[in-house]
Design a protein around this motif. Structure first.
Motif, PDB file in Angstrom:
ATOM      1  N   UNK A 186      45.482  38.039  42.547  1.00 35.52           N
ATOM      2  CA  UNK A 186      45.184  39.412  42.927  1.00 35.52           C
ATOM      3  C   UNK A 186      45.126  39.484  44.437  1.00 35.52           C
ATOM      4  N   UNK A 244      38.834  35.136  26.114  1.00 32.82           N
ATOM      5  CA  UNK A 244      38.035  36.156  26.794  1.00 32.82           C
ATOM      6  C   UNK A 244      36.551  35.993  26.461  1.00 32.82           C
ATOM      7  N   UNK A 270      36.646  39.511  39.674  1.00 31.87           N
ATOM      8  CA  UNK A 270      38.075  39.176  39.618  1.00 31.87           C
ATOM      9  C   UNK A 270      38.284  37.769  39.089  1.00 31.87           C
ATOM     10  N   UNK A 273      38.190  37.890  35.379  1.00 35.47           N
ATOM     11  CA  UNK A 273      39.373  38.562  34.820  1.00 35.47           C
ATOM     12  C   UNK A 273      40.604  37.670  34.929  1.00 35.47           C
ATOM     13  N   UNK A 274      40.795  37.108  36.117  1.00 33.54           N
ATOM     14  CA  UNK A 274      42.020  36.327  36.342  1.00 33.54           C
ATOM     15  C   UNK A 274      41.967  34.999  35.596  1.00 33.54           C
ATOM     16  N   UNK A 277      42.918  35.832  32.080  1.00 29.48           N
ATOM     17  CA  UNK A 277      44.354  36.138  31.974  1.00 29.48           C
ATOM     18  C   UNK A 277      45.200  34.883  32.134  1.00 29.48           C
TER      19      UNK A 277
ATOM     20  N   UNK B 636      40.861  46.276  34.063  1.00 28.73           N
ATOM     21  CA  UNK B 636      40.064  45.059  34.286  1.00 28.73           C
ATOM     22  C   UNK B 636      39.782  44.844  35.771  1.00 28.73           C
ATOM     23  N   UNK B 637      40.803  45.066  36.608  1.00 28.77           N
ATOM     24  CA  UNK B 637      40.625  44.810  38.047  1.00 28.77           C
ATOM     25  C   UNK B 637      40.313  46.085  38.811  1.00 28.77           C
TER      26      UNK B 637
END
Lengths: 291, 769, 157
Positions: A186, A244, A270, A273-274, A277, B636-637
């Motif tokens: 990101x 998750x 972040x 989240x990352x 993912x 999400x971000x």
């Protein structure tokens, strides 16, 4: 602004380079691709007395295969990684990570060794090195030592490199053939340093996680590994949402600081989240590899 | 009007064509010599010493070691400057309107008021020596308490940035009775918005070269939007105005950042002192640190609407951070005040606006100039009203959209076409059917925003422009006009206008621009005024020339003048009778008929008006438009990306549609940067974003292709009924994004830039949120 | 301070330059009159100083001049001239891709290297390739239009 004046040497052999670095100690800075050092020079944030240009040291451009690992010479360029040239194709994770580095001009000149030795906490390759349990080869006039990536990154832009020492190669243990990997990054603007990046490598055994590794950039002074999460994932079957849940269940073992690009709190968010993912995508890829 | 817009379009041969620009040919071949590319024999390099403190007293400056450094030709401090005052008020101001008067010290005398303020100048044989000399200047500062927010600056006990106090300017508008109307309104929305400090970030940093010419005139060739700064250089040097000349090369982007003086005065001082040519080129870091930026505003809106969504009232409070020096702040604030109610009929409006000094970087002109900051306020408000009342975003705007003949809250009646409703409808419709989100973790939303932006300057400045148009003996055309070309096609448009008027192909026209000694003065390339002003001046001159030439051609063709037309480089009377323009010119010479004319265009003029009492005309006219965007938000971000962007403006007539589209697309993308990512971050007066790695402007991957829709209403005050389009497209994007984000994920972001973190926080994704 | 004498090829012509070792390629090129290479940021971010070093786009502000020794350099003036402009140069004019023009030399060289390596580059590939070259005037669309028009298989006219 022009750089402050400095002396310049471009030694023809590694031995000569190491001699120079030994003689001049902290006055000397080695120059690899220059994509981090030259702006520090021209903005006068670094004012070395001597720049030792490594450009002629062809032995540092080699990529070798050793049992279970790749040894990538310090002067191998991001561009070669991105294109998966030669033996580098054995580690496709490098292609995905290198494609995210800076812009095309940075990738044309920037080097593996330069990026790792510069140790920017938001850079991609240090995180890749951590994710793969890699190591760096450090040479000095006194000899050679190999330092695990986990011990090499000491702090913000600070490494275990001693005065007179040169990073000559990185060692990247190759994941098992069925491993899946992913890099999730990101950034505020395309091509910039990551605000946060997650590198995941997942190996499966019969549909369950045999080993999962995650390294994060941008969440602290050095790239972080998420040992507790990795342990928790071991043996986990990858039904939808399992990763998750696993990420959400426990706070990540990171302690980011805020800066102009993101608060500590947002970096932490972040990172979660990352991480999820990257792990999901890596697990999917591993699943596909098995089929 | 005597002629319908369609008939005019039909008649035009050169105007309205998508013509490649002559300057683009030079630019792709890299033949254009920008300011920093200029070299002269014996040229010195100049550099500026800048204050590291945002607020400090200078207790001592010792330049002796720097001056003694071999290769140093001059070291100047405030005491070496003949007149250490630089007036930074509106160039060419004709009526003294108190708040518009403003000044800075050329070099800091005993007080610095912002980080980066110039303290000393050096000229040396090389840039390296100059840098070394800067390091050898010994300055003792005594740090002082500063004020770094407008709230702090307004406290009674706040340190004073300037002796006269921290309130620099105020403007008020009163139209109807806003409070009563708000009390009776069916729906009232109240919200505070904040828009941030941003930089022009043109790719060419400030630069120039100065020398003393053979005739003793000080010549400054610099990257500027305003060659009239020759007067400022002269005033500082204590020279007659006619002894300074400014030459403006093609500029590598301006956007208002090269409207105020940058290097000109420093160069004049150094060249005058050394008697040698001097070049000064600012680094990117210096540019980001030291040059005036866009005003951050706090906008507080209370807006009332009827049950059907019709706007009834606004009560608006505006506070702008002017930074440490006034520059054009009072004027920027005026633009904000005049346009704060947006392109809508709002019967009851009260605006209270003030600009406040702080020890932050000074703020001044930037594309959109106060009017663009308002769009976030009025377009977020109307969108929330529509949402509250369950109305379609186009419908709510159509209901209150301004029309010809309506009055703005300051009393100005709109006397040209007003395309607000049409622009909103067309932009919205062009988005087409919604697209599916790119993943299950994304949501798609759409937003609309309309705006108005003045073109041309305040009527009480009595603006004018002049241009010279002449025919050469071979029938080629020369245009001389003091217009600086900042990349928007200012010069090439003049060629098209002259070519149209004289019946020649544009490549038969050569234009000489931006030389205060040799080209008729045309005023500033600012305020969306050059096509309007210089275009009209060229049209005046070319039309006079056309009429003379036509009369002489009629004699040659032995035909009544009404039957003669100039076309394709010849004068014709019907299909049979034709004489080359070159021959007509020769005949003019023989007869003593002038082959050139100076055209002067005077914009509508008026006296300063009392805004509060609804005095009447403030600006010559306005350009109206609307943008529609489709945004995708990662839930999400929090990251929002713009997937589609339609930008629609009425330009009256597109002189060169390709240039118009370029202005619209480029302005829209600059607006997207403002909306999504750009932010100069200042921590207690210290700028943390003085690099292109930290001050983020959009790359090609951060923005979509902007789809322009050009309305040609055939009504406007420029040549061939054109309206200005330089500034208008930067206005709507940020508000359109804010509206689209709410449409996508239901949260209203009120602070710019709309960063992923702000959206994530609004979505409750952050624990502290 | 080390002084160096370097020899390189610039737009096909052999060149020599005397330079201090701490100078960048950008400084040395501009000092010898190659002012078609522009300085926009000095940090390698904006791409205005792009040159081709042995055919690869690099930021000349991030290359020490010493690194030019024995190398082949190309600037935008090597792409074409008024008599024989490169198709990309013509396309930039035709499509209105140059406004202020300050990013144009770097943008052209990046586009040239892209189409040399990927003659059929798609619009998306073009967008990605020029992402390291900032433009503040055009909003990028007309630049991408111009490059796309030069890609193989582009519809002509």
């Amino acid at each position: 602004m022009p750089a402050a004046p400095f002396d310049y040497e471009a030694p023809a052999t590694l031995a000569d380079a190491l001699d120079l670095l030994r003689e001049r100690g902290e006055d000397a800075r080695p120059l690899a691709g220059g994509q981090s050092l030259v702006p520090l020079l021209t903005l006068r944030l670094a004012r070395p007395r001597l720049v030792v240009d490594l450009d002629r040291l062809h032995e540092l451009r080699a990529v070798r295969r050793t049992p279970g690992a790749l040894e990538v010479g310090a002067l191998v360029r991001h561009r070669a990684l991105e294109r998966g040239e030669g033996l580098l194709a054995l580690c496709p994770l490098l292609q995905e990570a290198a494609a995210l580095i800076g812009n095309a001009r940075v990738r044309a000149l920037g080097t593996v060794g330069g990026s790792v030795a510069h140790a920017d906490p938001a850079a991609e390759l240090p995180a890749v090195l951590r994710a793969l349990d890699g190591a760096v080869v450090l040479r000095s006039a006194r000899g050679e030592r190999v330092v695990d990536a986990g011990d090499f990154f000491v702090g913000m832009l600070t490494t275990a490199l001693a005065p007179g020492e040169l990073l000559t190669a990185v060692r990247l243990p190759l994941p098992s053939p069925g491993a899946g990997f992913a890099v999730e990054e990101f950034s505020r603007r395309a091509g910039d340093f990551a605000v946060v990046a997650a590198v995941a490598v997942v190996e499966l055994d019969g549909g369950a996680v045999a080993r999962a590794r995650v390294a994060l950039a941008g969440v602290g002074p050095v790239p972080a590994r998420l040992d507790r999460l990795e342990a928790a994932l071991r043996g986990e079957r990858l039904e939808s949402g399992a990763i998750r849940r696993a990420v959400a269940e426990r706070p990540l073992e990171i302690d980011p600081e805020g800066d102009i690009h993101a608060s500590a709190e947002y970096r932490r968010h972040l990172a979660a989240v990352l991480t999820a993912r990257a792990l999901e995508r890596a697990a999917e890829a591993a699943g596909r590899a098995i089929v | 009007m005597a002629e319908s817009p369609a008939a005019t379009r039909e008649r035009l041969r050169v105007v309205g064509r998508r013509l490649p620009r002559h300057d683009a040919r030079d630019k792709v071949l890299a033949r254009t010599l920008y300011a920093a590319d200029w070299q002269m024999p014996g040229m010195l390099e100049g550099a500026v010493l800048r204050s590291p403190y945002p607020a400090a007293r200078i207790t001592r400056i010792d330049t002796s070691r720097a001056a003694a450094c071999p290769g140093v030709a001059a070291v100047l401090t405030a005491r070496d400057v003949p007149h250490n005052i630089l007036w930074t008020d509106v160039p060419g101001q004709t009526s003294v309107v108190g708040p518009l008067r403003a000044r800075v010290q050329v070099l800091a005398d005993d007080q610095v008021r912002y980080q980066g303020e110039a303290v000393a100048l050096v000229a040396a044989e090389t840039r390296e020596i100059a840098d070394r000399a800067l390091e050898l200047i010994d300055v003792a500062y005594e740090a002082q308490p500063g004020v770094f927010t407008t709230e702090d600056a307004l406290r009674p006990d706040a340190p004073r940035v300037h002796e006269e106090g921290n309130v620099l300017a105020t403007w008020r508008v009163r139209c109807g009775d806003a409070d009563t109307a708000l009390a009776r309104a069916h729906a009232v929305v109240e919200q505070t918005y904040r828009c941030g400090l941003i930089d022009h970030a043109y790719l060419e940093p400030e630069a120039g070269v100065a020398w003393i010419d053979a005739d003793g005139v000080v010549v400054v060739r610099a990257s500027t939007q305003v060659i009239e700064h020759f007067r400022d250089v002269a005033d500082v040097l204590g020279l007659p105005h006619n002894k300074v000349r400014v030459i403006g090369p093609y500029v590598g982007g301006g956007f208002g950042g090269k409207e105020d003086v940058t290097v000109e005065v420093f160069l004049g001082l150094l060249a005058y002192r050394t008697g040698r040519p001097v070049r000064m080129v600012w680094s990117r870091q210096e540019s980001l640190l030291a040059r005036p930026k866009r005003h951050p505003f706090t906008l507080r809106y209370r807006t009332g609407a009827a049950r059907d969504g019709t706007l009834l009232a606004h009560r608006i409070e505006l506070t702008a951070d002017a930074g440490a020096y006034a520059y054009l702040s009072a004027l920027v604030l005026l633009y904000a005040t005049v346009t704060a109610a947006g392109p809508y009929r709002v019967p009851h409006v009260a605006v209270d606006a003030r600009a406040v000094y702080t020890n932050n970087p000074p703020t001044s002109a930037m594309r959109g100039f106060g009017a663009m900051q308002m769009v976030l306020g009025y377009e977020s408000q109307i969108d929330q009203i529509a949402r509250r009342l369950g109305l379609d975003p186009v419908e709510v705007r159509r209901r209150s959209a301004l029309r010809r003949g309506d009055r703005l809250p300051v009393g100005q009646a709109l006397d040209t076409h007003v395309a607000v409703a049409e622009a909103a409808e067309r932009a919205w419709a062009a988005l087409g059917p919604p697209r599916a989100p790119s993943s299950p973790r994304h949501r798609v939303g759409r937003g609309l925003a309309c705006n108005l932006q003045p073109y041309g300057r305040l009527v009480w400045l009595r603006d004018w422009a002049s241009a010279w148009v002449g025919l050469e003996a071979d029938g080629s055309v020369v245009v001389r006009c003091g217009v600086p070309d900042v990349g928007g096609g200012q010069a090439s448009s003049l060629c098209q206008i002259a070519a149209e008027a004289l019946g020649v192909e544009p490549d038969r026209v050569t234009v000489h621009i931006a030389d205060s000694a040799l080209t008729p003065l045309a005023g500033t390339t600012t305020a969306t005024r050059q096509l309007y002003m210089s275009g009209n001046a060229v049209l005046v001159a070319a039309t006079q020339l056309h009429d003379e030439v036509r009369r002489v051609a009629a004699r040659l063709l032995e035909t009544p003048v009404e039957q003669v037309a100039l076309a394709d480089g010849a004068a014709t009377a019907g299909p049979e009778r034709r004489v080359l323009l070159a021959d007509v010119v020769k005949e003019c010479a023989r007869l003593g008929v002038p082959r050139s004319h100076l055209g002067v265009y005077h914009a509508p003029a008026g006296d300063p008006v009392d805004l509060e009492r609804g005095g009447g005309r403030v600006f010559p006219d306005y350009t109206f438009g609307a943008h529609a965007v489709e945004v995708e938000v990662d839930v999400d971000t929090g990251a929002a990306s713009v997937r589609r962007h339609v930008a629609c403006h009425d330009v009256g007539r597109a002189i060169n549609p390709q240039s118009v589209e370029g202005q619209v697309q480029g302005g829209a993308v600059m607006g997207l940067g403002y909306g999504l990512m750009e932010e100069i971050i200042v921590d207690r007066g210290v700028n943390l974003t003085t690099s292109f790695a930290s001050y983020l402007i959009p790359s090609a991957l951060d923005v979509p292709d902007v789809e322009p829709i050009i309305i040609e209403s055939g009504d406007g005050k420029g040549p061939f009924a054109a309206r200005g389009i330089g500034e208008p497209p930067i206005g709507p994007p940020a508000a359109a994004i804010a509206n689209a984000v709410e449409d996508a994920v239901g949260v209203r972001i009120t602070d710019l830039p709309i960063t992923p973190e702000k959206i994530a926080r609004a979505l409750g994704l952050l624990s502290g949120g | 301070m080390t002084e160096l004498r370097i020899a390189f090829t610039l737009n096909g012509e052999p060149c020599e330059a005397q330079t201090a070792a701490h100078r960048t390629l950008l400084e040395v090129l501009r000092a010898r009159g190659a002012v078609d290479v522009k300085e926009g940021c000095g940090e390698g971010v904006c791409g205005t100083c792009t040159v081709l070093l042995d055919g690869e786009p690099v930021s000349s502000c991030l290359v020490l001049a010493a690194r030019a020794q024995g190398r082949d350099l190309m600037t935008v003036r090597g792409l074409g001239d008024a008599g024989a402009p490169h198709p990309l140069q013509s396309a930039f004019v035709a499509h209105g891709a140059a406004q202020c023009g300050f990013c144009t030399p770097g943008m052209l060289l990046t586009a040239y290297a892209l189409l040399r390596d990927r003659p059929r580059a798609s619009r998306a590939e073009i967008r990605r390739a020029i992402a390291g070259n900032l433009c503040r005037c055009t909003g990028y669309t007309k630049i991408i239009d111009a490059i796309a028009a030069c890609a193989e298989g582009a519809a002509r006219g």
